[in-house]
Motif scaffolding. Structure first.
Motif, short mmCIF file in Angstrom:
data_model
loop_
_atom_site.label_atom_id
_atom_site.label_comp_id
_atom_site.label_asym_id
_atom_site.label_seq_id
_atom_site.Cartn_x
_atom_site.Cartn_y
_atom_site.Cartn_z
N ALA A 195 0.83 -1.20 0.00
CA ALA A 195 0.00 0.00 0.00
C ALA A 195 0.86 1.25 0.00
CB ALA A 195 -0.93 -0.01 1.21
N GLU A 233 0.77 4.13 -2.86
CA GLU A 233 0.44 5.49 -2.43
C GLU A 233 1.55 6.47 -2.80
OE1 GLU A 233 -2.10 3.70 1.32
OE2 GLU A 233 -0.14 4.62 1.64
N ILE A 275 -5.20 -1.38 2.70
CA ILE A 275 -5.34 -1.22 1.26
C ILE A 275 -4.75 0.13 0.84
CG2 ILE A 275 -7.42 -2.65 1.16
CD1 ILE A 275 -9.07 -0.07 1.06
N PRO A 276 -4.38 0.28 -0.43
CA PRO A 276 -3.95 1.60 -0.89
C PRO A 276 -5.01 2.65 -0.60
CG PRO A 276 -3.41 -0.06 -2.53
CD PRO A 276 -4.25 -0.74 -1.48
#
Length: 367
Positions: free
Chosen positions: A76, A80, A152-153
């Motif tokens: 993630a 990001e 999660i991203p």
């Protein structure tokens, strides 16, 4: 006396995961050793390059089963960083809580699990039972006990409820009361000290040569911890210490795992105090998330796993799938290079002690 080939694992109690070592021995002494990974989880890097960015969320936790959340967060963080996504503050604190709970779970299993290869079976019973309390927390937080697919991203998948926070606080109080019992059972045990002290030595120069990080390096007196050296999430906003030792033997490595547990408890309490209300994720794609395209670029992100530095090198060509992913498994040096070079000369009964205290995680090798 002739050389005999022995198959150590993948079912030996001192072996972690579906992993085997082919031992060539003369009498009770190892002459040659060859690691044989790939009995279950393997080939993750190429698998990730053939799946959509979001599909990989279900795949990556399997790279290290005892501590799956590290793969979620480092993946993630990489996405990001490539996409220039700012994650909400609450989500970052929740991520830290999950990571430190996972660290405690691994240390409980490994620290108490050393009783398996040396015959102290109360240790594994206690460690697994207390680890199960952490899995209860994960189940209430994420809906799953092992593979959470929670980080999660853009943030985390679900918010942390007051019930889960209460479970965490009660568990931390319980575990703190249990730590003296673990110390008496394991580390003050004369048989444990006899079997672990001066065994599976790893000096500072050898650790540097192999690229060993984490507890393997800290047991030689080097306080190297990514959480301090290159802070990620909000580790620069909490107070904690990095325990070290100087002996570089099996006992010091196991004892450092025990000493790290109170520090993780300390971090989690601070996270719960500092965590604000607010959003837990931000959308990083418009429309169909499965067709999300990560901007073109490359990045290396690393974090501190229970076994040391754990990193992902991720390359995106701007498409719907990663162009290239390379995993820097924390236990790769001691699992591959260490076994081949440093197990020779070891007695057969000390082989599982090396594997346990070095934190072998086989998919990190055949990834």
């Amino acid at each position: 006396m002739g050389e005999v080939k022995l198959f150590f694992g993948p079912n030996h109690p001192g072996m972690h995961g579906n992993f085997s070592v082919h031992l060539y021995v003369e009498g009770d002494t190892v002459i040659r050793a060859r690691p044989m990974p790939g009995f279950l989880h393997r080939g993750f890097e190429k698998l990730m390059e053939r799946r959509l960015w979001y599909q990989n969320l279900a795949l990556i936790p399997r790279i290290c089963v005892p501590e799956p959340d590290i793969n979620e967060v480092v993946y993630a963080l990489a996405v990001e960083k490539l996409a220039n996504v700012e994650v909400p503050e609450r989500a970052q604190w929740i991520r830290m809580i999950v990571l430190e709970l996972a660290r405690i779970a691994v240390h409980l299993m490994s620290m108490a699990g050393i009783g398996g290869p040396i015959g102290l079976y109360t240790g594994p019973y206690w460690g697994v039972a207390d680890r199960d309390r952490i899995l209860d927390i994960f189940e209430n937080l994420t809906g799953a006990r092992i593979y959470h697919m929670y980080i999660i991203p853009g943030g985390v998948r679900k918010d942390m409820t007051p019930k889960v926070q209460d479970m965490i606080v009660k568990f931390l109080d319980y575990l703190e009361s249990r730590l003296p019992e673990f110390e008496n059972l394991i580390f003050k045990n004369r048989i444990v000290q006899t079997r672990l002290k001066g065994i599976a030595l790893l000096d500072r120069e050898t650790a540097f040569e192999m690229g060993v990080t984490g507890i393997g390096l800290r047991a030689t007196g080097i306080p190297y911890d990514i959480r301090k050296i290159d802070p990620y999430l909000f580790y620069d906003k909490v107070e904690f210490e990095v325990p070290t030792a100087t002996e570089g033997d099996a006992f010091s490595r196991v004892y450092l795992k025990f000493k790290e547990i109170p520090q993780s408890i300390r971090i989690i309490r601070q996270c719960l105090e500092k965590m604000p209300e607010g959003k837990i994720n931000v959308p990083i794609s418009e429309g169909n998330a499965l067709r999300y395209r990560v901007p073109k670029g490359s990045v290396y992100v690393h974090i501190e796993a229970s076994r040391g530095e754990y990193g992902y090198y991720v390359v995106s060509d701007g498409g719907e799938k990663p162009y290239r992913i390379v995993v820097r498994g924390a236990s790769y040096p001691q699992t591959l290079y260490g076994i081949e070079k440093y197990l020779p000369g070891t007695r057969i009964e000390d082989v599982p002690i090396w594997l346990d205290t070095m934190g072998v995680c086989s998919p990190e090798v055949d990834r």
